[in-house]
Write an enzyme that holds these catalytic residues in place. Structure first.
Site, mmCIF file in Angstrom:
data_model
loop_
_atom_site.group_PDB
_atom_site.id
_atom_site.type_symbol
_atom_site.label_atom_id
_atom_site.label_comp_id
_atom_site.label_asym_id
_atom_site.label_seq_id
_atom_site.Cartn_x
_atom_site.Cartn_y
_atom_site.Cartn_z
ATOM 1 N N ASP A 224 181.261 22.289 49.651
ATOM 2 C CA ASP A 224 180.412 22.365 48.083
ATOM 3 C C ASP A 224 181.720 23.834 47.607
ATOM 4 O OD1 ASP A 224 178.442 20.818 46.479
ATOM 5 O OD2 ASP A 224 179.027 22.600 46.125
ATOM 6 N N GLY A 250 185.724 24.280 48.874
ATOM 7 C CA GLY A 250 186.158 23.181 47.847
ATOM 8 C C GLY A 250 184.945 22.158 47.414
ATOM 9 N N HIS A 270 179.110 7.688 42.257
ATOM 10 C CA HIS A 270 179.148 7.210 40.986
ATOM 11 C C HIS A 270 178.460 7.701 39.745
ATOM 12 C CE1 HIS A 270 174.295 8.686 40.812
ATOM 13 N NE2 HIS A 270 175.736 9.165 40.971
#
Length: 360
Positions: A224, A250, A270
């Protein structure tokens, strides 16, 4: 956490609820049934007020009169009584014969310390900025483009970063919903075949911690861009899994960390229009082993007209970021374009499914 029913039982209950709701609407004259839907936003604000003023926490010790609830909330007595009267009519709080109010199971879920607390999402749903966003929904429907960048002069993600107070409300609200999905996911999907699971853009690692708790012996990688500053280390330590997790900083569009047997992307794809979603998936594809697994944790839109949370969230995504919820057919096409083959969709007891794909 309450015991989870099997997904097929949940789907059966949902189907029955939808049928009962349909029948109830049909019993009312159509204009009045429509009016109930139109006025639903007012009920949202009433729940928001109860959450903000912590009515549920106030009633934890037992029934109280509106005057005492108002006193503890620092609010107007008559106004509080009128809010409670409305919410009690909808099963949120219960009015007793002596004029006091007490908790109901729904009201209990407004407590911040409830194991499946809905307080933070109630606070978000009634926030003035959230309502201002939705005030521009017509623009999105007319243009097919998210209205928030035009309204704010920046993307939704940039706006949350530049407005930390609202950003915290938004993240906490979404986190309260997301945390309720962890146990259903780990109950429905078997992670034991994988030695190492990568939680890609997984925030603090809530889902990864749940996976590690449910599957002793495996290890995790939390990737993250905020991992150094978002409290992930403290969270994972508090969950007792820090020694089994390696962190990586990353971002979504950076080269993806290698070494995973399964790559989990929860509520990532999404958020993005088609081209960016494809770029993310292709980046993950490039990092994966030939026999690896891609696991998308997402809502899947039913092909029929059955009620489903995905159909509401889909409009929210369209409004804010230009993303979308997808059907199985749309996921099959998206994954194929990114170099994957959809293998199966595993339903959970929550609104999300685990969409399993393999690289081809």
């Amino acid at each position: 956490m309450p015991e989870l029913p099997p997904p097929h039982v949940v789907r059966a209950v949902e189907k029955n609820r939808a049928e009962l709701q349909r029948q109830a609407r049909e019993l009312a004259p159509p204009p009045f049934a429509l009016l109930e839907l139109v006025m639903g936003s007012m009920l949202t604000q009433a729940v928001h007020v109860a959450a903000k003023l912590r009515f549920a926490e106030t009633l934890t010790g037992g029934p109280l009169p509106p005057a005492e609830i108002a006193r503890q909330a620092g609010a107007h007595e008559e106004a509080v009584a009128r809010v409670l009267r409305l919410l009690a009519a909808h099963g949120v709080f219960e009015a007793l014969d002596d004029g006091t109010y007490q908790l109901t199971p729904m009201a209990d879920a407004l407590r911040a310390d409830h194991p499946m607390s809905m307080r933070d999402i109630a606070v978000l749903m009634g926030h003035p900025i959230h309502w201002e966003d939705w005030g521009h929904f017509l623009d999105t429907v007319l243009t097919g483009e998210p209205s928030l960048p035009k309204l704010r002069g920046m993307s939704a993600f940039e706006y949350l970063e530049h407005n930390p107070e609202y950003g915290a409300v938004f993240i906490n609200g979404m986190g309260s919903m997301s945390s309720t999905e962890t146990a259903p996911v780990t109950a429905a999907y078997d992670f034991s075949p994988f030695a190492t699971v990568v939680d890609f853009c997984g925030g603090q690692g809530g889902l990864l911690a749940g996976i590690l708790h449910s599957t002793p012996g495996i290890r995790g990688i939390l990737a993250d861009p905020r991992v150094a500053a978002n409290g992930a280390a403290e969270f994972l330590a508090g969950q007792g899994v820090a020694e089994r997790v390696t962190t990586h900083d990353g971002g979504l569009f950076d080269p993806v960390v290698t070494g995973g047997d399964a790559y989990v992307l929860k509520h990532i794809v999404h958020d993005w229009p088609q081209e960016q979603a494809l770029q993310i998936l292709r980046n993950v594809r490039a990092a994966m082993k030939p026999d690896g697994r891609l696991l998308l944790v997402e809502m899947v839109v039913p092909e029929d007209d059955a009620p489903h949370s995905a159909k509401l969230v889909d409009l929210w995504l369209m409004l804010l970021v230009g993303g979308k919820e997808r059907t199985v057919a749309q996921y099959t096409d998206l994954l194929s374009r990114a170099g994957f083959r959809l293998e199966r969709v595993v339903e959970t007891a929550a609104a999300v499914s685990v969409i399993e794909a393999i690289p081809v």
